[in-house]
Design an enzyme around this catalytic site. Structure first.
Site, mmCIF file in Angstrom:
data_model
loop_
_atom_site.group_PDB
_atom_site.id
_atom_site.type_symbol
_atom_site.label_atom_id
_atom_site.label_comp_id
_atom_site.label_asym_id
_atom_site.label_seq_id
_atom_site.Cartn_x
_atom_site.Cartn_y
_atom_site.Cartn_z
ATOM 1 N N ARG A 190 0.794 -1.234 0.000
ATOM 2 C CA ARG A 190 0.000 0.000 0.000
ATOM 3 C C ARG A 190 0.824 1.282 0.000
ATOM 4 N NH1 ARG A 190 -2.236 -1.398 6.004
ATOM 5 N NH2 ARG A 190 -0.294 -1.172 7.161
ATOM 6 N N GLU A 389 11.484 6.092 5.404
ATOM 7 C CA GLU A 389 10.021 6.189 5.531
ATOM 8 C C GLU A 389 9.622 7.567 5.027
ATOM 9 O OE1 GLU A 389 7.941 3.855 6.512
ATOM 10 O OE2 GLU A 389 9.125 2.443 7.702
#
Ligand code: 0X9
Ligand code: ZN
Length: 439
Positions: A190, A389
């Site tokens: 995702r 991230e």
């Protein structure tokens, strides 16, 4: 056309529509809650609950990017039990969305509309999110456009037999076996902004070569935009917030393994991954029992005698996470890695005021056992390995609006570029030291 033929066509159309409806999980009546733990005790409690309740998706289980709380996604039939638990433990909460399907539908339509503006193999990296099939078609077109500088390699297949490809980029000077910078993305399905960044990096190194020449002078870049091809495709066609891969587990109720818990270095510790297939961090039955993690392992090992930098792109949270994930102690070259992360974070801060935290994954986020950066340093000799991230976007962090892609990838590229240059500096300093000690 006879009326029978017409009827046949109508039936076929109806069937097709029905099968689409069956396949597409539209998140009708799925709820999103925001929880506001008051203190550390409540945070710990929430983490425990998350561990015990595989059907509540804590979307990465960290304090969410807007710092107002944890966001949790639950199916309609789970909402009542979640609310009950929260009330029992006196944790404050708010219902943010009563029906997630509106957002999922709007974003899906927006993406289709934007994609239609370009014809493959041309893509508009900052204008849409592309599927694995589309990305492969784009990759395959590059060696034709850059015969001296781009090469597509296939290292294996996904569980559902999708070809797993990577692109190597060099400067065409014919020098073989340069040190390598290896970047992968979409180990988690995702996290769509990660492949977008991988594609943007490819374009910077190929189409915008003049500005980035230095980055390719002494390094070859190896880029794998989609590791978890089946999961990523599934998140486009069926279930937007899918994380794991799509290989069935021993439990017929649960499909998928977390590829970033399946690597064979310190795999299967009690903490940092789950032995339970219903959990989002299910580690698999054995290390490397998943074809997609095997492919990344093979790439890492293939380049292990010259792997200067392994960068794994994920989202979200604005972190540069270094090994180790499996223990609170640090690898021997931790300070070198910190120097690289520092260069990336500072470059971003200067460019956009974007704030990244950096340090060991274990300390900054949570413990992981069997993640790819631990393997890269522990087994494949990577000098530097970092999980990046990327910033959160959209409603749940993983779903930035298309209008935000450009801002995120251009900012992130500043960081990636600065880190690559710092790796080069480190390598040069090391080579110099070696030379002095030989003389
Ligand atoms: O949990 C992961 O695999 C990564 N975060 S994500 O939200 N993208 O799923 C982080 C892995 C980095 N390692 C540690 N945190 N130890
Ligand atoms: Zn991830």
């Amino acid at each position: 056309m006879t009326s029978y033929a017409l009827l046949g066509w109508l039936l076929l159309l109806l069937l097709l529509q029905f099968s689409c409806l069956l396949a597409w999980q539209d998140y009708k009546d799925y709820k999103v809650f925001e929880l506001q733990p008051e203190d550390d005790d409540q945070v710990q409690l929430l983490r425990q609950l998350f561990w015990q309740q595989p059907h509540w998706d804590f979307l990465g289980s960290r304090l969410s990017y807007n710092e107002s709380g944890y966001r949790v996604l639950v199916a309609p039939n789970q909402a009542e039990s979640l609310v009950k638990q929260l009330q029992t433990h006196m944790i404050e909460y708010q219902l943010l969305s009563d029906d997630l399907s509106q957002l999922v539908k709007a974003q899906r339509e927006d993406n289709q509309r934007n994609k239609a503006r370009f014809t493959l193999p041309f893509i508009d990296v900052i204008g849409a999110f592309y599927t694995h099939t589309e990305i492969n078609e784009y990759l395959d077109s590059l060696p034709q456009r850059y015969p001296q500088r781009a090469l597509v390699k296939q290292f294996g297949w996904s569980y559902e037999r999708r070809p797993l490809k990577l692109l190597t980029i060099n400067n065409g000077d014919g020098r073989a076996n340069k040190p390598v910078i290896f970047i992968d993305a979409a180990m988690h399905a995702r996290e769509w902004i990660a492949p977008s960044l991988a594609l943007y990096i490819i374009q910077q190194l190929l189409d915008n070569y003049a500005e980035n020449e230095q980055l390719l002078k002494d390094y070859d870049w190896v880029i794998m935009p989609v590791v978890n091809a089946d999961g990523y495709e599934f998140s486009h066609t069926d279930s937007r917030y899918w994380r794991k891969n799509r290989k069935p587990t021993w439990d017929p109720e649960n499909i998928g393994t977390d590829l970033n818990r399946n690597f064979g270095y310190m795999w299967g510790l009690d903490e940092g991954a789950s032995p339970d297939p219903s959990n989002e961090t299910y580690r698999g039955e054995h290390a490397f029992d998943q074809p997609e993690s095997q492919v990344v392992r093979d790439v890492l090992l293939h380049y292990s005698d010259r792997l200067s930098f392994y960068l794994s792109l994920h989202s979200y949270g604005n972190y540069l996470l270094l090994p180790w994930g499996h223990t609170s102690s640090f690898p021997s070259n931790y300070l070198d890695m910190m120097q690289v992360a520092d260069a990336g974070a500072m470059a971003i801060l200067q460019a956009t005021n974007g704030i990244y935290s950096y340090g060991s994954g274990y300390h900054l986020m949570y413990s992981t056992s069997g993640d790819s950066t631990d393997y890269a340093v522990g087994v494949a000799n990577a000098t530097v390995a970092i999980t990046m991230e990327l910033p959160a976007g959209g409603f749940l962090g993983f779903d930035p609006w298309i209008s935000h892609i450009e801002g995120i990838v251009t900012e992130s590229w500043v960081g990636v570029r600065a880190m690559a240059l710092e790796v080069e500096k480190l390598d040069q300093a090391k080579a110099k030291k070696k030379l002095i000690s030989i003389n």
